[in-house]
Design a protein around this motif. Structure first.
Motif: not given
Lengths: 650, 522
Positions: B412-441
């Motif tokens: 059970v604890l492991t299942a909860l811990a494994a949600t970390g793989v989802i969250w990590a993707a969310v916060y890291m890719l979101w940050m990467y996107q906001r810093v690196m992608f898009g047009k230079i504004t």
């Protein structure tokens, strides 16, 4: 001929291409980039063909070969090797991936020729080939998982290829995150499998599955449902399908290769590969079949009123993948793999055809601006028509055979509710025929409706580098179904080839339909398809005004139309249900309240209180913190020394 | 090892370098930088034989033992096993990378900065090698001061607050640990007649349960603050945001590992029954940390704060692995310690690269950076993917082993811990996107320049290890395996035997709690 010990080259060649283009691609001439990318993929296809021939020459009962390169992870009792295997199931996928992949690489040379980041595109595309081949050729779950996440990464990178467009980078991120939700299930399933079997090797798991797991027990049901969660993410099934339509932000050849022909079928491969487990879990089989059937009809209806040519195809992909899962769910794994194959041919052809149209229309994707392209783009038109007939399920074309086999299996199946699934799937077949011919008529029939006269004058057929792959794929979409011709003497060639993979004690016996029954069902599904085509012809070719008028009419039709145009508001629902609450709770509750107010509030309170009581408080604030720190530390160190020494240790 | 005191050389070379720098002209900044870089690089290279000469057993190796303060039995006693080996190598690598990274980043008191860094390196390596409690505590404290200076002198606008917070947090934990050490010392002396500070002599000595519990708690607090585990983590975001790049890299890369290393070296072998009794609670706390850290990271506006909170999440995997107490989980945990050092170290360097160019760390100030900095974009992407545990890169191997091991302990604890793989993707890719992608504004981003050769050079070894551990972790796992197996087996044996009953007459010495506190707070 090369022996099977060389199958490593099949994935490694594209990897080398990816490394070459990734590291040096932007410094070398375009020709060399093309050479690395297309050359490595073409060679990989040749090696795959040789391996396939080798496999065929083996005795059918022992058609499997494993090749282990090195021990990847070893920790105590946990050992996983970096190993590949080739058996009939992986061979079929290997050929589809390298063959269709090679054609799409060739096509990309023309389609992406004017792009600045040409080498980046091909580096990603080759990396995708490597990952996809690892996925289908790995000899254990963890190697499959490398490929599994690897294709997800490449999908992310390629959807976001035009990274300056926010919609593209949003779509890439959405795809990655939704896939990760599925991967979470895959991960847990692997742990559960390891706990029970002590290994993640296919050969240590599947042959003994029936001994180690209780039929219908919690373990096998849990494992297979978690695996299937992974499959719904990768293969865009309910509830994790919403990323795929958005993925159309990527370049069109990517949509053809990754989001139609190969990557999205990974879930089907995984379920088929784990057939030994799924067969032990009737509840999971029902889930797979139900999700597949419901997705098939649900996605088909969403494709009804899209006006973006690629989005229609995207929904149709989701829907067709639903058919494949339905097949898995009723235990017809061969039919599922068969449909993967024919779908790869006709859907790749459709996507590349739409790319050719978009190319000819100067980037236009809205079908309301198209029409009359039949004369201007004869090759594209002909290949597109063939593939549309194939997907609609018209006899002699490939899609007919595979779809029919799925419908037949559902009709004859043992899985509870199989007639209900059959009904949904048949209904979906009618809808599919309708929206695909709507697409066809809107694009190729009538007159060109583009408002911009530059677009109108410029509309042209694509160069041979793009049309030759179209022709080859259209040819495959025509004859590819004969592999599964049930009437050929000696039976169904593909079934003969694949059956050893799906033969285990737990496999349910399939009832054989009588010829009359088979022909009746066949006639029925063809009739349904023809009905769909006829309706589309009426509304979008014979009397286009009728469709427009209907869309304007108030009442039920109008609200249904709005609902479909807005894709049942599922994206909005997910946003309100998951995305917004997660952000709000994290920001307001966890961060601002728990972290800042509660924990830090307490810490600051203690610190302030102790500082207030200390005479050094003022000095601290004047910045003489260094002395403070030094005194503090030296005090602590001195304390040990003095205290221990004075207490007279010994 | 009899011929050459290799370990001592590795430990004290940076200190010698610091002494050398002390003699140099403060105006000659090029020489200062060059000398510091040379010392740290040399230290890295002389630490490599530690790896190649390391025998695959659980025994302490490269041991050096000399009498030091005979009055209370303190020895200069150092040695490494399969756990500390990698911590030492991580330290020498990180410090060398930092010495190259700070080239132009220090705008004042360069000489003092470099000296602090070198002293810090000696302290950190010393902590990982010390096998004597007194020596350990000296190194532990020595390391605190330069770190405190790095934040407090060369930090950002709120550096004083951050530095004091760092110091108070760490000190309060350390003091409790000190009390526990003194108690142990007396208890051991009185029950066996041998007053010793030899850490290994305290391993697998069964203490009565109540004492174990209290001692465990004292050590736990010191280490949990260091890791940091939820809810002792709030010093970390402040320290990271205020610290200069090198400070953040060392803090995240090495200092945090002292907490998890402490669990492995002290808590598990000295208090096996208490560990066994409290493991579930600590695993649960780890899972809370994994999810909490990830969610809070997701909503940060400052890149550095985001990476800091992500550390809380990542270190949650490490502590989960350690307290799941089986071979896979602990090996995964140790590998994750290395991985976190590499990937988070790289991320802080990446933030440093941006900060040096734009002098801001706010995500909203960036956007579209990829167009101007393509090589940087690739490095950043690799570090991001390593951080979110993409298979084929280092993070996955560690995370997966932790989860596989933890699953045997609690699905059970492991299942909860494994949600970390989802969250990590969310916060890291979101940050990467906001810093690196898009047009230079933001027009200020138009003039950004890509990585220069020096910058590429210091990212290169990190990237190489990220791939190496991901594809072929055997050289790492095989060296740590004997130590980990020994630890797991001994724990099992210890727990299977009932602990001794509490003695009829308490031998608890009077503990100088008030005295220690007074000392600790000056």
């Amino acid at each position: 001929m090369w022996g099977l010990e060389h199958i490593w080259w099949v994935p490694v060649l594209p990897l080398l291409g990816a490394i070459a283009n990734g590291v040096a691609g932007f410094r070398v001439p375009k020709g060399l980039v093309t050479f690395f990318a297309v050359g490595s993929t073409g060679l990989s296809f040749l090696v795959a063909l040789a391996a396939f021939a080798n496999l065929l020459s083996m005795d059918p009962s022992v058609r499997a070969y494993e090749s282990v390169l090195f021990t990847w992870i070893s920790s105590g009792a946990f050992t996983v090797e970096a190993g590949l295997q080739i058996d009939p199931l992986s061979a079929v996928f290997m050929l589809i991936v390298t063959g269709v992949g090679f054609l799409i690489h060739v096509y990309s040379v023309g389609y992406m020729g004017h792009e600045k980041a040409y080498s980046r595109y091909f580096a990603y595309l080759n990396l995708f080939m490597f990952s996809m081949l690892m996925l289908v050729m790995g000899n254990n779950f963890l190697v499959m998982f490398i490929g599994w996440e690897g294709v997800g990464l490449c999908s992310y990178l390629l959807i976001g290829y035009y990274y300056e467009k926010d919609s593209a980078s949003d779509a890439g991120k959405k795809a990655f995150v939704m896939n990760r939700v599925g991967d979470f299930g895959f991960l847990l399933a692997m742990m559960w499998i390891f706990t029970i079997f002590g290994s993640l090797d296919y050969t240590q798991v599947f042959p003994v599955a029936a001994d180690k797991l209780v039929y219908g027990g919690m373990a096998v049901t849990g494992i297979t449902l978690l695996l299937f969660l992974g499959a719904t993410g990768k293969s865009a099934q309910i509830p994790l399908y919403t990323w795929l339509p958005d993925a159309m932000e990527g370049p069109t050849p990517v949509s053809a290769l990754i989001h139609a022909a190969t990557m999205v079928t990974a879930g089907v491969y995984m379920v088929a590969r784990c057939a030994a487990l799924f067969n032990l879990a009737p509840a999971s089989m029902v889930t797979v079949a139900l999700i597949g059937a419901v997705t098939a009809i649900f996605a088909a209806t969403m494709g009804l009123y899209q006006n973006d040519i690629k989005r229609v195809l995207a929904y149709s992909t989701v829907s067709q993948l639903g058919y494949m899962f339905l097949a898995c769910g009723v235990g017809a794994y061969v039919a599922a793999v068969f449909h993967v194959m024919t779908h790869a041919f006709f859907k790749a052809c459709l996507f590349l055809g739409s790319g050719s149209v978009i190319h000819g229309m100067s980037g236009e994707q809205d079908m309301r601006q198209m029409g009359g392209l039949k004369e201007k783009m004869p090759v594209t038109h002909m290949t597109f028509l063939i593939s549309t007939l194939a997907i609609a399920g018209i006899p002699i074309f490939a899609g007919f055979f595979s779809k029919d086999e799925i419908l037949l299996s559902a009709f004859m199946g043992h899985t509870p509710g199989h007639l209900f699934y059959w009904t949904l799937a048949t209904l979906a077949a009618a809808v599919t025929a309708f929206y695909m011919f709507r697409l066809y008529y809107m694009t190729f029939a009538g007159t060109l409706r583009a408002e911009d006269h530059h677009v109108r004058d410029h509309a042209h057929e694509s160069p041979p580098v793009m049309t030759v792959p179209l022709v080859i794929l259209a040819a495959l979409a025509t004859v590819g179904g004969f592999l599964g011709l049930p009437l050929i003497e000696g039976g169904h060639a593909l079934r003969e080839f694949l059956n050893p993979v799906f033969t285990f004690p737990s496999a349910p016996e399939h009832a054989h339909p009588s010829a009359t029954m088979e022909l009746t069902l066949m006639a029925f599904s063809v009739g349904v398809a023809l009905l769909g085509i006829y309706t589309a012809r009426y509304y979008y070719f014979v009397k286009p005004e009728a469709a427009e008028e209907m869309a304007r009419r108030e009442g039920f039709i109008k609200s249904a139309y709005t609902l479909l145009r807005n894709k049942y508001y599922i994206d909005e629902l997910y946003g309100a249900l998951f995305v917004r609450p997660a952000v709000d709770v994290s920001r307001e509750l966890l961060w601002k309240l728990v972290d800042v107010r509660l924990i830090d509030g307490f810490v600051n309170f203690v610190a302030d209180a102790s500082l207030a009581a200390s005479s050094s408080a003022r000095r601290m604030q004047t910045g003489l913190v260094r002395q403070y720190a030094l005194v503090m530390t030296l005090g602590a160190v001195a304390l040990v020394w003095v205290w221990i020494a004075m207490s007279g240790g010994r | 090892m009899e011929t050459m005191p290799l370990l001592s050389m590795v430990i004290f070379l940076p200190l010698a370098g610091a002494a050398l720098l002390l003699l140099m002209d403060r105006e000659n900044e090029g020489l200062l930088r060059g000398a510091a870089l040379a010392v740290t690089v040399l230290d890295f290279f002389i630490s490599l034989p530690l790896y190649f000469g390391f025998q695959s057993t659980h025994e302490m190796q490269f041991v050096e033992k000399r009498p030091w303060i005979e009055a209370f039995g303190a020895n200069y006693y150092v040695g490494i096993d399969g756990i500390s080996l990698f911590m030492v190598l991580l330290t020498t690598l990180t410090c060398a990378v930092c010495a190259a990274a700070i080239w132009n980043a220090v705008d004042k008191h360069l000489k003092e900065f470099l000296i602090s860094m070198l002293v810090l390196e000696t302290g950190m390596i010393g902590v990982f090698c010390a096998l004597d409690f007194f020596l350990f505590y000296v190194f532990w404290e020595v390391m605190l001061i330069p770190m405190y200076f790095l934040i407090g002198v060369w930090g950002g606008p709120r550096r004083v607050y951050a530095a004091v917070k760092f110091f108070l947090y760490t000190m309060s934990g350390s003091v409790l640990m000190l009390v526990a050490i003194i108690w142990l010392y007396y208890n051991h002396g009185q029950t066996t007649g041998e007053y010793t500070l030899d850490i290994l002599k305290y391993h697998w000595v069964a203490l009565e349960p109540a004492a174990q519990l209290w001692l465990f708690m004292a050590f736990f607090l010191a280490f949990a603050i260091k890791v940091p585990m939820f809810p002792f983590h709030t010093w970390l975001p402040d320290a990271h945001v205020e610290a200069p790049t090198a400070g953040s890299v060392i803090l995240a890369g090495i200092l945090l590992k002292m907490g998890t290393y402490g669990f492995l070296r002290f808590s598990l072998p000295m208090f096996p029954h208490a560990t066994d009794a409290l493991a579930w609670a600590i695993c649960a706390l780890s899972v809370v940390g994994i999810i909490y850290g990830a969610l809070v990271a997701m909503v940060q506006d400052d890149v550095k704060k985001l990476v800091a909170y992500s550390s809380v999440s990542h270190l949650g995997f490490v502590t989960l692995g350690i307290f799941a107490l089986n071979t896979q989980a602990i090996e995964g945990g140790i590998l994750q310690m290395i991985n976190h050092g590499l990937s988070t170290g790289a991320l802080f360097l990446i933030v440093g690269v941006l900060y040096e160019r734009r002098h801001t760390r706010l995500i909203s100030e960036y956007g579209g950076v990829t167009a101007r900095m393509p090589i940087f974009a690739a490095v950043f992407m690799i570090a991001t993917l390593s951080s979110i545990g993409l298979p084929g890169l280092n993070g996955f191997v560690g995370e997966f082993l932790v989860l596989v091991g933890a699953f045997q302990y609690s699905p059970v604890l492991t299942a909860l811990a494994a949600t970390g793989v989802i969250w990590a993707a969310v916060y890291m890719l979101w940050m990467y996107q906001r810093v690196m992608f898009g047009k230079i504004t933001n027009p200020k981003n138009e003039t950004l320049t890509d990585l220069n050769p020096r910058e590429i050079a210091y990212f290169a070894p990190i990237i190489a290890f990220i791939f190496l551990i991901g594809v072929y972790p055997a050289p790492f796992l095989s060296k740590m395996e004997p130590s980990v197996t020994h630890l797991v087996e001994q724990s099992k044996i210890a727990v299977s035997q009932p602990p001794p009953a509490p003695p009829a007459v308490s031998t608890l010495p009077h503990t100088p709690l008030s005295g220690a506190k007074a000392g600790g707070q000056g």
